[in-house]
Design a protein around this motif. Structure first.
Motif, mmCIF file in Angstrom:
data_model
loop_
_atom_site.group_PDB
_atom_site.id
_atom_site.type_symbol
_atom_site.label_atom_id
_atom_site.label_comp_id
_atom_site.label_asym_id
_atom_site.label_seq_id
_atom_site.Cartn_x
_atom_site.Cartn_y
_atom_site.Cartn_z
ATOM 1 N N GLN A 25 0.825 -1.215 0.000
ATOM 2 C CA GLN A 25 0.000 0.000 0.000
ATOM 3 C C GLN A 25 0.855 1.260 0.000
ATOM 4 N N ARG A 26 2.164 1.107 0.195
ATOM 5 C CA ARG A 26 3.068 2.256 0.257
ATOM 6 C C ARG A 26 3.232 2.892 -1.122
ATOM 7 N N PRO A 27 3.178 4.208 -1.175
ATOM 8 C CA PRO A 27 3.349 4.878 -2.464
ATOM 9 C C PRO A 27 4.823 5.060 -2.812
ATOM 10 N N GLY A 28 5.087 5.061 -4.104
ATOM 11 C CA GLY A 28 6.394 5.452 -4.608
ATOM 12 C C GLY A 28 6.329 6.920 -5.000
ATOM 13 N N PRO A 29 7.378 7.435 -5.600
ATOM 14 C CA PRO A 29 7.383 8.837 -6.023
ATOM 15 C C PRO A 29 6.206 9.151 -6.950
ATOM 16 N N GLY A 30 5.447 10.191 -6.608
ATOM 17 C CA GLY A 30 4.326 10.634 -7.434
ATOM 18 C C GLY A 30 3.078 9.783 -7.318
#
Length: 171
Positions: A25-30
């Motif tokens: 569920q963790r976002p990456g860049p953008g």
């Protein structure tokens, strides 16, 4: 019921099969954090337990792993499948991922697990059937990896008694 009939070929997972179910569920860049990836992974585990006949002890669930955790778990499952191998019963393996992806790989909160690396590790598993489900945007790029090709259409009515081997990818 029709659901049970459609699921019956999955029982090949049985005592020698295994599943690795991953949510990130963790976002990456953008990217924004995902709300439902872990829920989706839990539901997939339930389906393969309830309808697929897979022993819950044969399902590994990882939440928000990094690439090395995934690769280490695939190696551990490979060793387990090899130890449980039976001549009279082919092993099947399910890999499910729900999360972010980019064209080159699974996006694990800023770290990338390259699709070609993942595919190579999965192909090394000592299983006669590997089902890979990538529930992520841009994950369809895995079909561009050398050796992937679309298969002919089939109906669930024609798969009873089917003795298939290989890797199927749904992205």
């Amino acid at each position: 019921s029709s659901i049970a009939q459609a699921a019956s070929p999955i029982t090949a997972l049985g005592p020698t099969g295994a599943a690795l179910i991953i949510s990130s569920q963790r976002p990456g860049p953008g990217q924004d954090a995902l709300r439902w990836a872990a829920h989706d992974a839990g539901r997939v585990a339930a389906v393969f337990t309830e309808l697929g006949g897979l022993d819950p002890d044969r399902i590994t669930v990882l939440e928000d792993p990094d690439p090395s955790e995934i690769l280490d778990e695939i190696e551990a499952i490979a060793a387990d499948l090899k130890a449980r191998a039976r001549d009279d019963e082919p092993a099947a393996f399910l890999f499910y991922y729900s999360g972010h992806a980019r064209a080159r790989g699974l996006d694990l909160g800023g770290e990338i697990l390259q699709l070609d690396t993942l595919r190579a590790k999965l192909e090394e598993l000592p299983a006669s059937v590997r089902l890979v489900v990538l529930d992520a945007c841009q994950a369809g790029a895995v079909s561009g990896v050398k050796g992937a090709s679309p298969a002919a259409n089939f109906s669930t009515a024609s798969v009873a008694g089917l003795r298939a081997e290989g890797t199927a990818i749904i992205a």
